[in-house]
Design an enzyme around this catalytic site. Structure first.
Site, short mmCIF file in Angstrom:
data_model
loop_
_atom_site.label_atom_id
_atom_site.label_comp_id
_atom_site.label_asym_id
_atom_site.label_seq_id
_atom_site.Cartn_x
_atom_site.Cartn_y
_atom_site.Cartn_z
N GLN A 222 32.54 23.92 28.77
CA GLN A 222 33.42 24.49 27.77
C GLN A 222 34.42 23.44 27.28
O GLN A 222 35.19 23.71 26.36
CB GLN A 222 34.19 25.68 28.35
CG GLN A 222 33.27 26.76 28.89
CD GLN A 222 33.99 27.86 29.65
OE1 GLN A 222 33.55 28.31 30.69
NE2 GLN A 222 35.13 28.32 29.15
N ARG A 369 37.49 34.55 32.31
CA ARG A 369 38.08 35.30 31.21
C ARG A 369 39.53 35.63 31.49
O ARG A 369 39.98 36.76 31.31
CB ARG A 369 37.27 36.58 30.98
CG ARG A 369 37.32 36.98 29.53
CD ARG A 369 36.14 37.80 29.14
NE ARG A 369 36.14 37.96 27.70
CZ ARG A 369 35.12 38.39 27.01
NH1 ARG A 369 34.00 38.71 27.63
NH2 ARG A 369 35.19 38.52 25.71
N CYS A 370 40.22 34.63 31.99
CA CYS A 370 41.64 34.82 32.25
C CYS A 370 42.27 33.49 32.02
O CYS A 370 41.80 32.49 32.52
CB CYS A 370 41.88 35.28 33.66
SG CYS A 370 42.65 34.03 34.71
N GLU A 739 40.28 36.92 25.76
CA GLU A 739 40.42 37.40 27.13
C GLU A 739 41.22 38.67 27.27
O GLU A 739 41.27 39.27 28.34
CB GLU A 739 41.08 36.31 27.99
CG GLU A 739 40.22 35.07 28.06
CD GLU A 739 40.95 33.92 28.70
OE1 GLU A 739 40.28 33.04 29.24
OE2 GLU A 739 42.18 33.91 28.66
#
Lengths: 794, 182, 308
Positions: A222, A369-370, A739
């Site tokens: 990413q 996802r945080c 998120e």
């Protein structure tokens, strides 16, 4: 001529259909495992079956002897090249291949590189490792206790398992607030270890070309530029001779940010063999060794006034980082942005004490996802708020309303020192309550209770920090967290845009073009977007922590404006007027006094190559690096209703309402997709996703049979609503959304279940709220903890 | 093999069992010599270079490897290539017609039924088979039918909408069932 | 290697892989060819039918047979039929999906009808077979408890011909069956009901495809109001599937009363031998058995799962 219709050209606010889909629906995506290079070899990793053991010897002779095996790597071979250990993103070190000990089950011990993966796997099985088991610790409290085995005895000055102690806030002021409180509400809980588990596992193809001395690595990442920097450091290769290419990525969710031992080993293998080497992990490797998420314990307290005002917050957290501290965190914040908790409430004082500890488990803690522990912060916040409202005997919605920061109170300094800039918190809550039918649900719940049915409603409201981050406070390994966009307008007015972000499903190829369309009036379909190749993309820190729109998206807007400024000069030249007399409407510059006389942006582009004003550099290309002035602060209100079966502990979701304020929405369809994906992960964490360990450190949850992801059948439907409060400092007023639902969602589900169990005296059941835990809570009236080690009978 | 040459690859050692299989893939007969232990998904991806079928786990849970086997969805990671000898396989690459996408593919685009795209090929093939058996499925029936295909990105709601979109399009007769390409 | 057993690889459970070990593969066209190959294998060969349990084991190297005998190319094994006397026979290659869509079962066999849709997931059901699942002998397999409740049997075909194995004698332990190494299970046989067949199946799975935390199969044959035969099978609460005989016995000879149902539920819970693990405590699993038994039986007293 008139301004273009922004909707028709795919500008902001249009649900433009995705460019990426054209190849994905045809099965023509190019994911890591689809890449085949001439002469490519395959690498498999041999992993440790034990959680803590000394390595006495490794016998690789049988593996070497098998036909088709080209290379076998062990910690010893890596150590000879100073590659057995590598630095982590948190200034710790991590073993690439184990040398002295293995420190978690699944740790990488050896690699086999062979002609095909079947042979590589055969050969791995032929490697004989002599382990001497050591005592195992999988619970952080036990890891801190006297006499616990020291896990990182490889480090100097590491006499125990403590990684850090950190605190923030005003301890004295908070102590005073607690002394004055009418009521103190207290709750303890564990946010369990969980794993992002994108459907595509991690992998890389390393290709060292001796003839050019260039190392090209295709990698599921990413953040390609971070990888390039890390590889330059670790492999000691010159940075300009390293090219990292992130192809299409089958989901990231933070799992694809860290640098994994497999990448390093594959790179070394390629350098030694001078052939491409592919390593793609299997699902067990992914679940047992790559960056997991969460695993934090909380003891939380709220100091309360009887009328419902929160006077102070105390948080005491214990984070279990596994065997190596390899979080991707802004370096100043050991526990990330845990202290962003309670940002949406007007609270005078707060104090957070945080500790991090080593255990015999896989390293990590931040992914999924945080953004930087914000999921934990917001979950703890809303669970504490729920408990406090209950302790005061006050309505959940009313309690929140009384404590929200008011619309006219911005900018607002939170008790932990963040600066929030905008929001309509009460409105979002009201929209949510109306949508769920709050009053009538409470009645329905009462009626149902008379017939022995347990209904519950859970609210979760939060504002969270996205878009890390400004250079004063944020860096990873010292690199500041800006991002970038490079825009080239060709002479026919078509454009090529490259950014330092990297989509793993967020649709950047579609949405970035929409920003350019909005800024310059060039139709979105005329803008091609590329990301992921460090040879061509401008430097950026990648896509995670929902930072793409806030930072890279801002850079896209800024570079568009730079281009527009130059185009304006060209327009003045073409229209033979002075620049002050030039006006702009979407797609064209025109003469203020004669609106019919104008030039399109395309005509300006052509002129940039063929008819420049005197003294102006030709061309219409530019690059922008955006250092965000502040974080952005989207706000959300999630409400879930559930019914709990008191006999089996099974709970079913009745409805889910989501109200999201993420500022200006570039592409509403994509924004909603992100919200639904996040809500599903929230539901999964609350209901079924679980990684745990037994007394021996065996990982339970290292495959999809034990680590449960919800299917379409269990996943509830979602009702989405929006409120729009533009971000005052973002160039297009957007805040980011990726998120939010995963951050705020879990508490809505857990609060709903706990609400259904309100009469039982139980205040907390740790996630995942499994049926057996609900059952146990109802039987005993006691809180249920999920902390490892998990109990099992032979 | 082309008419000109057959690539000489390393000859397997004598004790490696090898069988020849002929599989009709997306309407085209294709032959390969394989070890019996080779999984069908590996033959499709590495042997036939049809990389649209993906791998997401090794416990037969995720469904990213779903293909149609004689028209029925199966998980190609849980079948040996040799078992497909003499049978028909459709992968995602066989969905579209010569000049247009299958209604399912259009539906996924139209309704944002995909984000990262990794589960999408399997999801679409399962949906195609569903619509052939049940042209007007309810939401529940769709969710039931795709409960063997995991998705991490979308939350499934738009996938359901995509399938319903395709159902309507196929119903209208405007969308044609794609001819398998030859 | 013991006949009918699965050789466990020397790897630990976490040494997962996606690549099976080297093996020989045969796809015979007749049953006799198949049994001859199994005999040749001398116990190191395994039958491949649906493959939805076996192939994953090959990939994880929990099983490394020297030879696979694929029976999928043998014709005329995919049937499921109901004889004129009411016997139901399910062929070795009848898939779970065939049973899920079966009008025959919908009309005549409610216990099987209730179980078929909840076996694994819809795609796995397209290949997996009922007979294969019985032979695989997973204590968390659904069909075994259904067949126990129905007092079914399995027909084995070997070089010596056919023999019938009552379901209780088929399984000798977790993943262990009593077939000889040169025998193939070709059919499952459900005896005709003694009256009207009613029943159902309930299990707790936390998501589609999850193994059962606990499951209960109930099969009740009634003449009018009177229960003439009862069978209860328990999934996932012991080393192998459990027949709750005491619980079933309580229900026979009389109508299904709330009292009898309560007693049967308690006895079924007592018959369970669950382990505490990450799916739940043994107490919890017993509770599920109790609740499911009660709910299934209660459901039969009102509308019921009646079958003509």
């Amino acid at each position: 001529m008139t301004a273009l219709d922004e909707i028709k050209i795919g500008g902001l606010g249009t649900s433009r259909r995705r460019v990426e889909d054209n190849r994905f629906v045809r099965g023509k995506g190019s994911y890591l495992d689809d890449i085949t290079l001439p002469g490519m070899l395959h690498m498999e990793i041999l992993r440790s079956p034990l959680a803590h053991a000394r390595i006495n010897s490794i016998d690789t002779s049988k593996a070497w002897a098998m036909p088709g095996v080209r290379l076998v790597l062990t910690g010893e071979t890596m150590a000879a090249r100073n590659l057995a250990w590598m630095p982590t993103l948190s200034y710790d070190t991590q073993a690439v291949l184990a040398t002295d000990k293995v420190r978690f089950q699944g740790q990488e011990v050896a690699c086999v590189i062979a002609d095909d993966p079947y042979i590589a796997k055969d050969a791995c099985q032929a490697i004989v490792v002599d382990y001497e088991p050591l005592p195992v610790v999988v619970n952080p409290t036990r890891s801190l206790a006297q006499g616990a085995p020291v896990i990182r005895d490889d480090k100097e000055n590491q006499p125990d398992n403590v990684i850090y102690d950190w605190e923030v806030g005003d301890k004295e002021g908070t102590d005073r607030a607690f002394a004055e409180a009418d009521v103190v509400s207290e709750i303890e809980m564990h946010y369990p270890r969980s794993h992002p588990s994108p459907i595509e596992c991690c992998g890389s193809v390393a290709d060292f070309d001796r003839s050019t001395s260039k190392l090209t690595v295709y990698l599921t990442t990413q953040a390609p530029h971070i990888i390039r920097a890390a590889v330059a450091l670790v492999a000691e290769l010159p940075e300009h001779m390293i090219r990292i290419v992130a192809p299409d990525i089958g989901g990231g969710f933070g799992n694809k940010v860290p640098v994994y031992p497999g990448y390093v080993a594959a790179i070394l293998a390629s350098i030694l063999l001078e052939r491409p080497v592919k390593w793609i992990e299997d699902r067990t490797g992914n679940l047992i060794s790559t960056g997991f998420a969460r695993d934090v314990y909380l003891k939380g307290q709220l100091a309360l006034r009887r009328d419902g005002k929160i006077l102070g917050v105390r948080m005491n957290t214990l984070a279990d980082h596994g065997a190596f501290f390899s979080d991707a965190q802004p370096s100043k914040f050991k526990i990330g942005l845990m202290h962003s908790a309670f940002a949406c409430y007007d609270i005078p004082t707060a104090h957070l004490q945080a500790r991090g500890v080593y255990t015999n488990k896989a390293p990590g803690g931040v992914a999924y996802r945080c953004s930087f522990r914000v999921t934990e912060a917001m979950f703890f916040q809303e669970r504490m708020v729920q408990a406090a409202a209950d302790d005061l005997g006050m309505d959940q919605a009313e309690f929140r309303r009384r404590n929200f920061v008011r619309d006219d109170d911005f900018p607002h300094r939170t008790p932990f020192g963040f600066l929030t800039d905008s929001g309509q918190y009460a409105k979002c809550l009201d929209v949510g309550l109306e949508a769920i039918g709050y009053e009538s649900f409470l009645q329905e719940k009462e009626e149902a209770a008379k017939r022995g049915r347990l209904l519950g409603i859970g609210i979760s409201t939060m504002t969270e920090p996205l878009g890390a981050g400004n250079s004063r406070e944020y860096d990873i390994l010292g690199i500041k967290m800006f991002d970038s966009a490079e825009l080239r307008i060709h002479m026919t007015g078509k454009a090529l845009l490259r950014t330092g972000a990297k989509s793993q499903g967020q649709g950047h190829e579609t949405t970035w073009a929409q920003i350019v369309a909005h800024e310059l009036g060039i139709p979105a379909e005329d803008v091609v977007v590329e990301e992921g190749d460090t040879d061509t993309a401008p430097f950026g820190m990648g896509t995670y922590a929902s930072r793409s729109t806030p930072v890279a998206g801002a850079a896209v807007a800024m570079v568009s404006r730079k281009i527009k400024a130059k185009a304006r000069k060209i327009a003045a030249h073409l229209l033979e007027i002075s620049e002050e007399d030039v006006e702009w409407e979407l797609g064209r510059f025109y003469v203020r006094s004669q609106p019919d006389r104008g030039v399109t942006i395309q005509e300006c582009a052509a002129a940039a190559y063929s008819n420049m004003p005197d003294g102006m550099e030709p061309g219409l290309e530019n690059v922008a690096y955006y250092d965000p002035p502040n974080l952005t602060w989207p706000f959300a209100c999630y409400i879930a209703t559930v019914e709990v079966d008191p006999e089996t502990g099974v709970w079913d979701v009745m409805r889910v309402v989501a109200v999201d304020d993420c500022g200006v929405r570039i592409n509403p369809m994509i924004v909603e997709g992100q919200i639904m994906g996040g809500l599903t992960e929230a539901y999964a964490m609350a209901n079924m996703q679980f990684i745990t360990f037994d007394e021996e450190g065996n990982c339970i949850g290292a495959n999809f049979t034990d680590y449960l992801l919800p299917t379409a059948w269990e996943t509830p439907g979602f009702e989405l609503h929006e409120v729009v409060t533009p971000c005052p400092h973002h160039p297009i007023g957007a805040k980011g959304i990726g998120e939010c639902a995963a951050v705020g969602g879990p508490a809505a589900f857990v609060n709903a279940v706990m609400d259904a169990l309100k009469g039982s005296g139980v205040r907390n059941i740790d996630m995942p709220v499994f049926p057996d835990r609900v059952y146990q809570a109802l039987q005993t009236g006691q809180d249920v903890s999920g902390a490892p080690p998990v109990r099992a009978e032979a | 093999m082309t008419s000109l040459y057959e690539e000489i690859s390393p000859t397997p050692a004598d004790e490696v069992p090898v069988r020849e299989v002929t599989i009709t893939v997306n309407g085209e007969r294709r032959s390969a010599r394989v070890e019996p232990r080779l999984l069908l998904v590996h033959l499709l991806r590495q042997g036939f270079k049809l990389t649209g079928t993906h791998i997401g786990c090794e416990t037969t849970n995720c469904g990213a490897c779903t293909v149609l086997f004689d028209g029925t969805p199966i998980k190609s990671c849980t079948m040996l290539a040799v078992q497909a000898d003499g049978h028909e396989v459709m992968t995602v690459e066989g969905l579209a017609g010569p000049s247009e996408l299958h209604a399912i593919q259009e539906g996924f685009k139209e309704e944002h039924g995909l984000q990262c795209g990794f589960c999408t090929p399997g999801m679409m093939l399962t949906s195609k088979a569903l619509l052939e058996e049940n042209p007007h499925p309810t939401e529940d029936e769709i969710r039931w039918a795709i409960s063997g295909n995991l998705c991490r990105c979308t939350g499934y709601q738009n996938i359901v909408k995509a399938v319903m979109w395709a159902a309507e399009k196929l119903d209208d007769g405007k969308g044609s069932e794609s001819e398998v390409t030859t | 290697m013991k006949p009918g057993t699965t050789e466990t690889s020397t790897q630990t459970e976490q040494e997962a892989a996606i690549y099976p070990s080297r093996l020989r593969y045969e796809a015979p066209r007749t049953l006799d060819e198949a049994t001859a190959l199994l005999a040749e294998g001398g116990g190191d060969a395994k039958v491949l039918a649906g493959g939805q349990s076996l192939v994953p084991m090959l990939k994880l190297r929990f099983a490394s047979p020297e030879m696979l005998v694929d029976i999928n190319e043998i014709p005329d094994l995919g049937y499921h039929v109901r004889d004129t006397d009411g016997t139901i026979r399910v062929g070795a290659l009848c898939r779970h999906a065939d049973l899920e869509r079966s009008t025959l079962l919908a009309q005549h066999q409610p216990t099987m009808m209730a179980a078929a849709p909840v076996v694994a997931d819809p795609i796995v059901r397209n290949r997996g077979t009922l007979v294969g699942s019985l032979c695989h002998a997973d204590p968390q397999g659904d069909w075994a408890s259904v067949m126990l409740a129905l007092d079914a049997s399995v027909v084995a075909y070997g070089p010596q011909g056919r023999r019938s194995i009552p379901i209780r004698d088929l399984v000798s332990g977790p993943f262990q069956n009593t077939l000889a190494y040169d025998e193939i299970a070709v059919e499952a046989v459900v005896p005709p009901p003694q009256g009207i067949a009613t029943g159902g199946y309930l299990k707790l799975e936390r998501r589609v495809g999850d193994f059962a935390t606990a499951g209960v199969a109930v099969a009740i044959d009634r003449v009018g109001d009177r229960v003439v035969r009862a069978g209860i099978g328990l999934t996932g609460v012991g080393g192998s599937t459990i027949a709750a005989d005491d619980a079933a016995a309580v229900l026979v000879n009389g109508p299904l009363s709330a009292e009898k149902i309560g007693e049967a539920a308690d006895l079924a819970a007592a018959a369970a031998q669950p382990h505490t693990d990450h799916r739940g405590s043994s107490d919890f699993k017993r509770q599920l058995v109790r609740v499911f038994t009660r709910r299934l039986l209660t459901g039969l007293t009102t509308s019921g799962e009646e079958a003509a």
